[in-house]
Scaffold this active site. Structure first.
Site, PDB file in Angstrom:
ATOM      1  N   ASP A 274     -30.818 -14.796 112.328  1.00  0.00           N
ATOM      2  CA  ASP A 274     -32.221 -14.709 112.372  1.00  0.00           C
ATOM      3  C   ASP A 274     -32.712 -15.151 113.728  1.00  0.00           C
ATOM      4  O   ASP A 274     -33.719 -14.299 114.127  1.00  0.00           O
ATOM      5  CB  ASP A 274     -32.788 -15.745 111.269  1.00  0.00           C
ATOM      6  CG  ASP A 274     -32.702 -15.345 109.860  1.00  0.00           C
ATOM      7  OD1 ASP A 274     -32.495 -14.032 109.705  1.00  0.00           O
ATOM      8  OD2 ASP A 274     -32.525 -16.039 108.865  1.00  0.00           O
TER       9      ASP A 274
ATOM     10  N   LYS B 110     -35.250 -16.746  96.198  1.00  0.00           N
ATOM     11  CA  LYS B 110     -34.569 -15.633  97.161  1.00  0.00           C
ATOM     12  C   LYS B 110     -33.120 -15.819  96.889  1.00  0.00           C
ATOM     13  O   LYS B 110     -32.486 -16.534  97.430  1.00  0.00           O
ATOM     14  CB  LYS B 110     -35.043 -15.502  98.574  1.00  0.00           C
ATOM     15  CG  LYS B 110     -34.425 -14.372  99.136  1.00  0.00           C
ATOM     16  CD  LYS B 110     -35.183 -14.312 100.732  1.00  0.00           C
ATOM     17  CE  LYS B 110     -34.636 -13.114 101.624  1.00  0.00           C
ATOM     18  NZ  LYS B 110     -33.174 -12.736 101.418  1.00  0.00           N
TER      19      LYS B 110
HETATM   20  S1  IVH Z   1     -38.074  -8.224  96.600  1.00  0.00           S
HETATM   21  C1  IVH Z   1     -39.403  -4.243  97.919  1.00  0.00           C
HETATM   22  N1  IVH Z   1     -37.250 -10.524  95.343  1.00  0.00           N
HETATM   23  O1  IVH Z   1     -33.539 -10.263  99.891  1.00  0.00           O
HETATM   24  C2  IVH Z   1     -38.925  -5.783  97.303  1.00  0.00           C
HETATM   25  N2  IVH Z   1     -35.796  -9.634  97.186  1.00  0.00           N
HETATM   26  O2  IVH Z   1     -34.182 -10.104 102.572  1.00  0.00           O
HETATM   27  C3  IVH Z   1     -37.798  -5.941  97.989  1.00  0.00           C
HETATM   28  N3  IVH Z   1     -33.534 -10.624  97.564  1.00  0.00           N
HETATM   29  O3  IVH Z   1     -33.557  -6.663 100.135  1.00  0.00           O
HETATM   30  C4  IVH Z   1     -37.196  -6.975  97.310  1.00  0.00           C
HETATM   31  N4  IVH Z   1     -34.074 -12.386  95.970  1.00  0.00           N
HETATM   32  O4  IVH Z   1     -31.796  -8.196  98.609  1.00  0.00           O
HETATM   33  C5  IVH Z   1     -36.946  -9.452  96.404  1.00  0.00           C
HETATM   34  N5  IVH Z   1     -36.680 -12.481  94.300  1.00  0.00           N
HETATM   35  C6  IVH Z   1     -36.297 -11.555  95.387  1.00  0.00           C
HETATM   36  C7  IVH Z   1     -35.131 -11.562  95.964  1.00  0.00           C
HETATM   37  C8  IVH Z   1     -34.929 -10.612  96.872  1.00  0.00           C
HETATM   38  C9  IVH Z   1     -33.187 -11.767  96.997  1.00  0.00           C
HETATM   39  C10 IVH Z   1     -33.192 -10.258  98.496  1.00  0.00           C
HETATM   40  C11 IVH Z   1     -33.194  -8.582  98.363  1.00  0.00           C
HETATM   41  C12 IVH Z   1     -33.667  -8.082  99.583  1.00  0.00           C
HETATM   42  C13 IVH Z   1     -33.660  -9.215 100.506  1.00  0.00           C
HETATM   43  C14 IVH Z   1     -34.583  -8.918 101.847  1.00  0.00           C
END
Ligand code: IVH
Length: 691
Positions: free
Chosen positions: A51, A127
């Site tokens: 990052d 996340k």
């Molecule tokens: S939303 C259009 N929700 O984090 C929405 N992503 O760093 C995009 N990820 O590509 C994703 N937990 O692989 C979403 N609760 C969560 C998530 C999540 C993990 C991942 C996902 C995304 C990445 C971005």
């Protein structure tokens, strides 16, 4: 893969790229790292370093837009590192990141400016630290699973679907839908995966995400590794708000984070969102899966539609990143320490590395066969894991980072403490003398002022007693006779009498002191007081399993497991002590279990009820003779909660002479500060000797 070594070690949050050459090198490093990350997971950079590298690249490009390289990872899904061959129905986007509360507030304000009104409600959820997948269902049947790839097209990994829990082959309704979510190894699955890998002589996974990445893409493995899917989105159910969508996904049979301690929740204000983020961050170490942040989303479909998506990430969602729990550093040496039970434990000496704000210099290395199986060498770059108060551990070497200068780890041939033989029949090596290898150390510790407080039993006497064969463990102290003592060198009638009297007094010591005297791993004075107060008797402590122990304030699941195992190992000694009525005469008033972080656990009545007290500096006046442990006991007798560090939860600081940084911190936080004399007046009724 070759990654410039200098980059790996010198890249920090504050590093600016000062020349075009440094910029180009940074882009090369980031591309290589993200190719590995999204490939087999064998990344040479920790998440924090990656990052930081991306932020430095973005800053350079902002200052020198003409020099930006086309292959730069900024602004691209998966850093532009991976491609796939099956087009996605709708691009699989990534998330923008914020790194602290201020950045989140700014991001939320930006979104509200764009909408021209407040967001109608926020959803906050974990996340998940895994890999994004898309799972296509036709008529309710799973027909295809794809990786994210470059966001536009992914790789077909349908063959792995039956090993993924939470991704049902058939939904509860015959609909066409594409589920989107994260596939990961839960902590339990990760441990199981490494057991399986080791049994098949495969190198263990360095951490859960790389394990999930490797497993998703693997073909023809002679063993099966289970993964877990968590859904967080869907194509085809677009008119639902986020929380409603998650409920619908659960009804369809998909697994979601609902029902976990970090369940997605709706909030009206950004302040509430920040609070929930803090709660989830606090739960992180105890969650059954890894998270690398918290995702904040505008909840309603209308807000999401109106905000829209950028090319890389949606504008209605953001990831509040948490510090990485895994870091890469160098294994400098291995030390072999003999514990009080005679276990000879290897400990890694590391090039100091900061993990979530704590500098880690040592980490556990389990046992010798584990070192062999992991193939660790001195000089290796290694993945180090630390979460919450968990003892840091070395997970695995980065084999492709080897330079050839690494050297084998030398195992001891004799007990490093006493020189006697080593029992290598179990996974954990142990001195053949067991506890008595450490008997002297155990006896000295047990007789100490904060444990059984046996005056006259210092180092020389302890050595004499053990060498004469009179004492093998601390229970033997209580069967010593006058005659036996007189047989020792430089032991006269008076000393022998005094020592026996002191031992007799110790037989009636309070439970917390007897418990502390056992030297149970993971417990010191404070923890022993909490355990004694929680359970009230040695019998109740012995009856507790790991789950029950985890109910004690400050004991996490990892520590609870260690303590439970220690209690089993100590059973013969505890039986002996019980037969001798040591620690059975004084029981402690039992306190109700307190919720985590609850400061009001003490029984009402004392002048310190509800107070969280820290003692610092040297005590004076009526408190001059009290050790720090005795001060803490006093605080707890008077109804307060004793702690060793000042935080915003602290309500009172007792500051004696030479109080240093704790006083400064308490002043900054406007915490009430008392001198030892003032404090003595406050708790006068509870001072030792007071009626
Ligand atoms: S939303 C259009 N929700 O984090 C929405 N992503 O760093 C995009 N990820 O590509 C994703 N937990 O692989 C979403 N609760 C969560 C998530 C999540 C993990 C991942 C996902 C995304 C990445 C971005």
């Amino acid at each position: 893969m070759s990654v410039p070594g200098s980059m790996m070690t010198c890249m920090t949050d504050n590093t600016a790229l000062l020349s075009p050459a440094a910029y180009t090198e940074a882009v090369t490093t980031a591309l290589a790292a993200s190719a590995a990350y999204y490939g087999d997971g064998t990344t040479p950079l920790g998440d924090d370093e990656y990052d930081a590298l991306l932020r430095a690249i973005a800053a350079y490009e902002e200052a020198h837009p003409d020099e930006a390289l086309a292959e730069s990872p900024t602004g691209k899904v998966a850093g532009g590192a991976v491609q796939g061959d099956v087009p996605h129905s709708v691009p699989m986007l990534s998330l923008d990141n914020v790194f602290d509360a201020d950045e989140l507030t700014e991001w939320a304000a930006g979104l509200e400016r764009r909408l021209g009104r407040p967001v109608a409600g926020w959803c906050v959820e974990p996340k998940l630290d895994g890999l994004a997948v898309a799972a296509r269902y036709r008529g309710g049947r799973l027909v295809q699973v794809l990786t994210r790839g470059d966001g536009l097209a992914g790789e077909d990994i349908t063959h792995t679907a039956d090993a993924v829990l939470g991704l049902p082959p058939v939904l509860t309704e015959p609909i066409d839908v594409e589920l989107r979510g994260e596939v990961l190894l839960t902590t339990a699955q990760f441990e199981e995966a490494n057991r399986i890998r080791l049994a098949h002589e495969a190198t263990p996974f360095a951490h859960p995400r790389s394990g999930a990445a490797g497993t998703l893409r693997a073909k023809d493995r002679p063993y099966r590794i289970e993964l877990t899917f968590f859904a967080y989105g869907a194509i085809g159910l677009d008119d639902l708000g986020h929380l409603a969508l998650l409920e619908r996904l659960a009804v369809l049979g998909a697994n979601t984070a609902a029902g976990t301690a970090a369940a997605p929740m709706r909030h009206d204000t950004v302040e509430q969102v920040q609070e929930r983020i803090d709660v989830i961050a606090g739960l992180r170490a105890d969650l059954p899966f890894g998270i690398d942040g918290v995702v904040v989303k505008a909840d309603t479909a209308e807000d999401q539609r109106q905000a829209g998506n950028g090319s890389r990430a949606p504008r209605w969602a953001v990831a509040r990143k948490l510090a990485a729990e895994h870091k890469v550093t160098r294994l400098l040496a291995v030390e072999w320490n003999v514990g009080r039970t005679g276990i000879i434990a290897p400990r890694a000496v590391l090039e100091p590395v900061v993990i979530d704000g704590v500098t880690v210099t040592y980490a556990t290395l389990h046992n010798p066969s584990d070192i062999t199986r992991r193939g660790l060498m001195v000089g290796d770059q290694v993945f180090v894991y630390r979460a919450g108060d968990v003892i840091p551990r070395v997970e695995a070497p980065l084999v492709d980072q080897r330079t050839g200068a690494e050297t084998p780890i030398v195992f001891p041939e004799a007990c490093p403490r006493c020189g006697d033989a080593i029992d290598t029949s179990e996974q954990r090596w142990r001195c053949v003398r067991g506890r008595s290898c450490q008997a002297v150390a155990s006896v000295i510790y047990a007789a100490g002022r904060d444990q059984l407080d046996i005056e006259g039993l210092g180092g020389t006497r302890a050595v004499q007693l053990v060498e004469a064969g009179l004492v093998k463990d601390i229970a033997d102290l209580f069967t010593l006779t006058h005659e036996q003592l007189l047989g020792l060198e430089r032991m006269g009638e008076t000393s022998a009498g005094n020592l026996l009297t002191a031992i007799e007094t110790a037989r009636g010591a309070a439970l917390n002191r007897v418990f502390c005297a056992l030297g149970v791993r993971g417990t010191g004075r404070t923890m022993s007081r909490r355990i004694a107060a929680h359970f009230g008797s040695m019998a109740a402590i012995r009856a507790a399993d790991a789950d029950t122990l985890a109910g004690v304030d400050g004991i996490g699941t990892e520590k609870a497991r260690v303590i439970a195992a220690e209690l089993v190992e100590l059973a013969p000694l505890l039986d002996k002590l019980q037969a001798l009525e040591v620690g059975t005469q004084v029981t402690e008033p039992q306190q109700p279990a307190a919720a985590e972080g609850d400061d009001t656990e003490q029984p009402a009545g004392g002048p310190l009820t509800g107070e969280a007290v820290v003692v610092t500096g040297s005590m004076s006046g009526p408190l001059a003779a009290l050790s720090r442990n005795e001060m803490n006991e006093l605080v707890e007798r008077a109804g307060g909660k004793a702690s060793s560090s000042v935080s915003k939860r602290t309500t009172l600081l007792v500051a004696g002479e030479k109080a240093g940084s704790k006083r400064t911190k308490a002043e900054e936080l406007s915490i009430r500060i008392l001198t030892p004399e003032e404090f003595a007046t406050l708790v006068a009724d509870f001072l030792p000797g007071a009626e």
